[in-house]
Design a protein around this motif. Structure first.
Motif, short mmCIF file in Angstrom:
data_model
loop_
_atom_site.label_atom_id
_atom_site.label_comp_id
_atom_site.label_asym_id
_atom_site.label_seq_id
_atom_site.Cartn_x
_atom_site.Cartn_y
_atom_site.Cartn_z
N GLY A 18 0.80 -1.22 0.00
CA GLY A 18 0.00 0.00 0.00
C GLY A 18 0.82 1.27 0.00
O GLY A 18 0.27 2.37 0.08
N HIS A 19 2.15 1.13 -0.11
CA HIS A 19 3.03 2.30 -0.09
C HIS A 19 3.28 2.84 -1.49
O HIS A 19 3.31 2.09 -2.47
CB HIS A 19 4.37 1.94 0.55
N SER A 20 3.50 4.13 -1.57
CA SER A 20 3.94 4.72 -2.83
C SER A 20 5.34 4.20 -3.15
O SER A 20 6.06 3.72 -2.27
CB SER A 20 3.99 6.25 -2.71
N ASP A 202 3.94 4.94 9.77
CA ASP A 202 2.66 5.37 10.36
C ASP A 202 1.88 6.32 9.45
O ASP A 202 0.67 6.48 9.62
CB ASP A 202 2.90 6.08 11.69
N ASN A 203 2.58 6.95 8.51
CA ASN A 203 1.96 8.00 7.68
C ASN A 203 2.24 7.75 6.20
O ASN A 203 2.87 8.58 5.52
CB ASN A 203 2.51 9.37 8.11
N PRO A 204 1.76 6.63 5.67
CA PRO A 204 2.06 6.29 4.28
C PRO A 204 1.42 7.22 3.26
O PRO A 204 1.87 7.28 2.11
CB PRO A 204 1.50 4.87 4.14
N ASP A 205 0.37 7.95 3.65
CA ASP A 205 -0.31 8.83 2.70
C ASP A 205 0.30 10.22 2.64
O ASP A 205 -0.13 11.06 1.85
CB ASP A 205 -1.79 8.95 3.08
N THR A 206 1.30 10.47 3.46
CA THR A 206 2.00 11.75 3.43
C THR A 206 2.84 11.82 2.16
O THR A 206 3.39 10.82 1.69
CB THR A 206 2.91 11.90 4.67
N LEU A 207 2.97 13.01 1.60
CA LEU A 207 3.78 13.19 0.39
C LEU A 207 5.25 13.20 0.78
O LEU A 207 5.80 14.23 1.19
CB LEU A 207 3.41 14.51 -0.30
N TRP A 208 5.90 12.05 0.68
CA TRP A 208 7.31 11.94 1.06
C TRP A 208 8.24 12.28 -0.09
O TRP A 208 9.41 12.59 0.10
CB TRP A 208 7.60 10.52 1.56
N GLY A 209 7.75 12.23 -1.30
CA GLY A 209 8.59 12.54 -2.45
C GLY A 209 9.28 11.30 -3.00
O GLY A 209 9.35 10.26 -2.36
N ASP A 210 9.78 11.44 -4.21
CA ASP A 210 10.47 10.33 -4.86
C ASP A 210 11.83 10.09 -4.20
O ASP A 210 12.50 11.02 -3.75
CB ASP A 210 10.69 10.61 -6.34
N ALA A 211 12.24 8.82 -4.18
CA ALA A 211 13.54 8.47 -3.61
C ALA A 211 14.66 8.95 -4.53
O ALA A 211 14.51 8.98 -5.76
CB ALA A 211 13.63 6.96 -3.43
N ILE A 212 15.76 9.33 -3.93
CA ILE A 212 16.93 9.73 -4.71
C ILE A 212 17.56 8.47 -5.30
O ILE A 212 17.53 7.39 -4.71
CB ILE A 212 17.93 10.50 -3.82
N TYR A 213 18.13 8.59 -6.52
CA TYR A 213 18.70 7.46 -7.24
C TYR A 213 17.74 6.28 -7.29
O TYR A 213 18.00 5.22 -6.73
CB TYR A 213 20.04 7.03 -6.61
N PRO A 214 16.60 6.45 -7.94
CA PRO A 214 15.63 5.34 -8.03
C PRO A 214 16.22 4.16 -8.81
O PRO A 214 17.16 4.32 -9.59
CB PRO A 214 14.46 5.97 -8.78
N VAL A 215 15.64 3.00 -8.59
CA VAL A 215 16.09 1.80 -9.30
C VAL A 215 15.69 1.94 -10.77
O VAL A 215 14.53 2.19 -11.08
CB VAL A 215 15.46 0.54 -8.69
N VAL A 216 16.65 1.77 -11.66
CA VAL A 216 16.42 1.87 -13.10
C VAL A 216 16.79 0.54 -13.73
O VAL A 216 17.91 0.04 -13.55
CB VAL A 216 17.25 3.01 -13.73
N GLU A 217 15.86 -0.03 -14.43
CA GLU A 217 16.12 -1.32 -15.09
C GLU A 217 17.12 -1.14 -16.22
O GLU A 217 17.08 -0.19 -16.98
CB GLU A 217 14.82 -1.90 -15.65
N PRO A 218 18.08 -2.09 -16.36
CA PRO A 218 19.09 -1.99 -17.45
C PRO A 218 18.45 -2.20 -18.81
O PRO A 218 17.41 -2.79 -18.93
CB PRO A 218 20.06 -3.12 -17.10
#
Length: 218
Positions: A18-20, A202-218
């Motif tokens: 259920g997490h972004s 505890d707050n999964p609906d909060t706007l946490w923003g995109d993770a830095i260096y996201p996983v990119v498929e080769p």
């Protein structure tokens, strides 16, 4: 209450669908480094792994032309955590640690960056000592006035100086000259990081923003 990686990881596995994507990735990464920190047998490594876990939790990509610097981004993150901390866990953590690891760090000149600016000849002895006393007073006032984010920011700025000493090769592994500040830093981060991760879960609906260096498929 002390939280462990095992407890938080079990919860994350149960709730992650259920997490972004941004929250899921940053919590996953933070937990992996917390796990490594708990396994670490030396205080140097434990301190570094805990700091990486904290970085993994808060660091995110910020688009646009007004990207805050790291200190500003971290301040925003701390303020968000405090707003979400309805049980006041972070304040209670600071309060409980204030007579121990936090006070020791605030009284330790070797993790106060202006002291090193004085050593480099950039400011006077009077300037760094005045700044040192002002910072300690500010931390006391912030705690007394229940300004949790401000108090955390002051304490973590000390830890950031220690982090820089380690990461940039300004310290020797297992050196006796920095044992005290490393033990104090590790003790506090070891309690802070799990609670930060818990607040994010505890707050999964909060706007946490995109993770830095996201996983990119080769």
């Amino acid at each position: 209450m002390s939280l462990t990686h095992a407890e938080l990881k079990a919860r994350q596995r149960a709730e992650r669908d259920g997490h972004s994507d941004g929250l899921a990735l940053r919590v996953h990464r933070a937990l992996s480094w917390l796990d490594r920190a708990e396994q670490c047998t030396d205080v140097d490594g434990r301190t570094l792994f805990l700091w990486v876990a904290l970085n993994a939790a808060y660091a995110n990509e910020i688009s646009g032309g007004d990207r805050p610097n790291e200190k500003q981004a971290f301040t925003i993150f701390l303020e968000k955590l405090v707003q979400l901390d309805s049980d006041d866990v972070l304040y209670e953590l600071i309060w409980s640690e204030f007579s121990g690891s936090i006070r020791a760090l605030l009284n330790n000149k070797f993790v106060f960056e202006p002291f090193w600016e004085y050593q480099r000849g950039n400011i006077s002895e009077e300037q760094w000592k005045k700044s040192f006393d002002s910072a300690k007073a500010a931390a006391n006032h912030a705690l007394a006035e229940h300004r949790t984010a401000d108090a955390l920011s002051i304490v973590l700025s000390r830890m950031y100086t220690l982090r820089n000493q380690l990461v940039h090769g300004g310290a020797t592994w297992n050196s006796q000259v920095n044992r005290e500040q490393l033990r104090d830093c590790s003790a506090f981060l070891g309690k802070l990081v799990p609670h930060v991760i818990k607040l994010m879960l505890d707050n999964p609906d909060t706007l946490w923003g995109d993770a830095i260096y996201p996983v990119v498929e080769p």
